[in-house]
Design an enzyme around this catalytic site. Sequence first.
Site, PDB file in Angstrom:
ATOM      1  N   ARG A  10      -5.190   0.810  -6.881  1.00 48.92           N
ATOM      2  CA  ARG A  10      -3.987   1.457  -6.352  1.00 48.92           C
ATOM      3  C   ARG A  10      -3.522   2.590  -7.254  1.00 48.92           C
ATOM      4  O   ARG A  10      -2.833   3.502  -6.814  1.00 48.92           O
ATOM      5  CB  ARG A  10      -2.831   0.442  -6.239  1.00 48.92           C
ATOM      6  N   GLY A  67       0.776  -1.243   0.000  1.00 49.87           N
ATOM      7  CA  GLY A  67       0.000   0.000   0.000  1.00 49.87           C
ATOM      8  C   GLY A  67       0.803   1.287   0.000  1.00 49.87           C
ATOM      9  O   GLY A  67       0.319   2.326  -0.446  1.00 49.87           O
ATOM     10  N   LYS A  97      -7.002   6.697  10.235  1.00 44.72           N
ATOM     11  CA  LYS A  97      -8.463   6.596  10.329  1.00 44.72           C
ATOM     12  C   LYS A  97      -8.903   6.883  11.741  1.00 44.72           C
ATOM     13  O   LYS A  97      -8.347   6.325  12.696  1.00 44.72           O
ATOM     14  CB  LYS A  97      -8.894   5.168   9.983  1.00 44.72           C
ATOM     15  N   PHE A 122     -13.828   3.286   4.138  1.00 43.85           N
ATOM     16  CA  PHE A 122     -12.848   2.526   3.369  1.00 43.85           C
ATOM     17  C   PHE A 122     -12.437   3.340   2.158  1.00 43.85           C
ATOM     18  O   PHE A 122     -13.278   3.787   1.388  1.00 43.85           O
ATOM     19  CB  PHE A 122     -13.401   1.169   2.948  1.00 43.85           C
ATOM     20  N   VAL A 123     -11.130   3.542   1.997  1.00 43.62           N
ATOM     21  CA  VAL A 123     -10.645   4.386   0.903  1.00 43.62           C
ATOM     22  C   VAL A 123      -9.689   3.612  -0.004  1.00 43.62           C
ATOM     23  O   VAL A 123      -9.041   2.659   0.434  1.00 43.62           O
ATOM     24  CB  VAL A 123      -9.934   5.650   1.443  1.00 43.62           C
ATOM     25  N   ASP A 149      -5.102   1.823  10.683  1.00 49.92           N
ATOM     26  CA  ASP A 149      -6.492   1.453  10.969  1.00 49.92           C
ATOM     27  C   ASP A 149      -6.540   0.830  12.367  1.00 49.92           C
ATOM     28  O   ASP A 149      -6.580   1.559  13.356  1.00 49.92           O
ATOM     29  CB  ASP A 149      -6.993   0.523   9.858  1.00 49.92           C
ATOM     30  N   ASP A 157       0.732   3.297   4.349  1.00 49.19           N
ATOM     31  CA  ASP A 157      -0.328   4.079   3.715  1.00 49.19           C
ATOM     32  C   ASP A 157      -1.356   4.562   4.730  1.00 49.19           C
ATOM     33  O   ASP A 157      -1.766   5.716   4.714  1.00 49.19           O
ATOM     34  CB  ASP A 157      -1.004   3.275   2.588  1.00 49.19           C
TER      35      ASP A 157
HETATM   36  P1  IMP Z   1      -4.246  -2.124  10.395  1.00 50.97           P
HETATM   37  O1  IMP Z   1      -3.258  -3.240  10.577  1.00 50.97           O
HETATM   38  O2  IMP Z   1      -5.650  -2.515  10.721  1.00 50.97           O
HETATM   39  O3  IMP Z   1      -3.825  -0.810  11.012  1.00 50.97           O
HETATM   40  O4  IMP Z   1      -4.361  -1.911   8.853  1.00 50.97           O
HETATM   41  C1  IMP Z   1      -3.408  -1.285   8.121  1.00 50.97           C
HETATM   42  C2  IMP Z   1      -3.408  -1.866   6.731  1.00 50.97           C
HETATM   43  O5  IMP Z   1      -4.719  -2.228   6.298  1.00 50.97           O
HETATM   44  C3  IMP Z   1      -2.919  -0.801   5.798  1.00 50.97           C
HETATM   45  O6  IMP Z   1      -1.546  -0.973   5.545  1.00 50.97           O
HETATM   46  C4  IMP Z   1      -3.744  -1.031   4.566  1.00 50.97           C
HETATM   47  O7  IMP Z   1      -3.070  -1.893   3.694  1.00 50.97           O
HETATM   48  C5  IMP Z   1      -4.998  -1.695   5.032  1.00 50.97           C
HETATM   49  N1  IMP Z   1      -6.142  -0.756   5.134  1.00 50.97           N
HETATM   50  C6  IMP Z   1      -6.702  -0.258   6.254  1.00 50.97           C
HETATM   51  N2  IMP Z   1      -7.724   0.567   5.978  1.00 50.97           N
HETATM   52  C7  IMP Z   1      -7.784   0.596   4.619  1.00 50.97           C
HETATM   53  C8  IMP Z   1      -8.638   1.319   3.696  1.00 50.97           C
HETATM   54  O8  IMP Z   1      -9.528   2.112   4.043  1.00 50.97           O
HETATM   55  N3  IMP Z   1      -8.389   1.085   2.384  1.00 50.97           N
HETATM   56  C9  IMP Z   1      -7.409   0.257   1.925  1.00 50.97           C
HETATM   57  N4  IMP Z   1      -6.597  -0.409   2.755  1.00 50.97           N
HETATM   58  C10 IMP Z   1      -6.780  -0.242   4.083  1.00 50.97           C
HETATM   59 MG    MG Z   2      -1.028  -2.209   3.485  1.00 50.03          MG
END
Ligand code: IMP
Ligand code: MG
Length: 195
Positions: free
Chosen positions: A179, A57, A144, A166-167, A116, A113
């Site tokens: 992408r 990402g 987020k 979600f983006v 979350d 990127d």
């Molecule tokens: P986390 O481990 O839940 O913090 O998620 C982080 C990873 O999930 C990021 O590196 C993204 O690849 C993916 N991700 C989280 N939210 C989104 C979104 O809204 N769109 C696309 N990818 C996301």
């Molecule tokens: Mg990622």
Amino acid sequence: MGTENMQPSRVLIDRHRIASRVRELGGEIISDVREQRRSHEGDADGPSVVLVPILTGSIVFVSDLIREMPLMLRVGVVAVSSYPGATMESKGAKIRSDLPPDLAGKHVLVVDDILDTGRTLALVKRLIAEQQPASLRVCVLLRKLTARREEELVPDYVGFDIPDEFVVGYGLDYDGHYRNLPDIVALTEASASRA
Ligand code: IMP
Ligand code: MG
């Protein structure tokens, strides 16, 4: 939530806003690095700088960011997957590649990127910390504002805070797609008539 009819619909952050914020972030990071190096005794240049982008990402973000960072640096990628297939829910993070070696004694900046749940960055940070870098910072393009945050993770640099949507675009994907969109776009369910 149904996932078949999702499509990019509304531009949240356009390419011009992204570009000017990335320029600002690059400036902030290099002035911090220069500060860190000045305070490093006995070594005029201080430890070297290694950016660790999280694949896939961050590819677009990091390629723009490094061109806003006119200093000596290295890049060592790490692959992590968190959303297998067509899903918008974090299933936990898995490391898919070796970490860059030789991070001991370096100024390490992890680049992702989006933050979350925080699982991805917490995992990568934990593993890099084992190598004992001189410093370990985190830069995310998007943060987020979500109640799903599980890990106590405060990034050192944040491009934009966004609502819990979600983006896609500018490197971010849905099931591997979108992408290549130049703007950051919210994904919403297409109406049945247009599907
Ligand atoms: P986390 O481990 O839940 O913090 O998620 C982080 C990873 O999930 C990021 O590196 C993204 O690849 C993916 N991700 C989280 N939210 C989104 C979104 O809204 N769109 C696309 N990818 C996301
Ligand atoms: Mg990622």
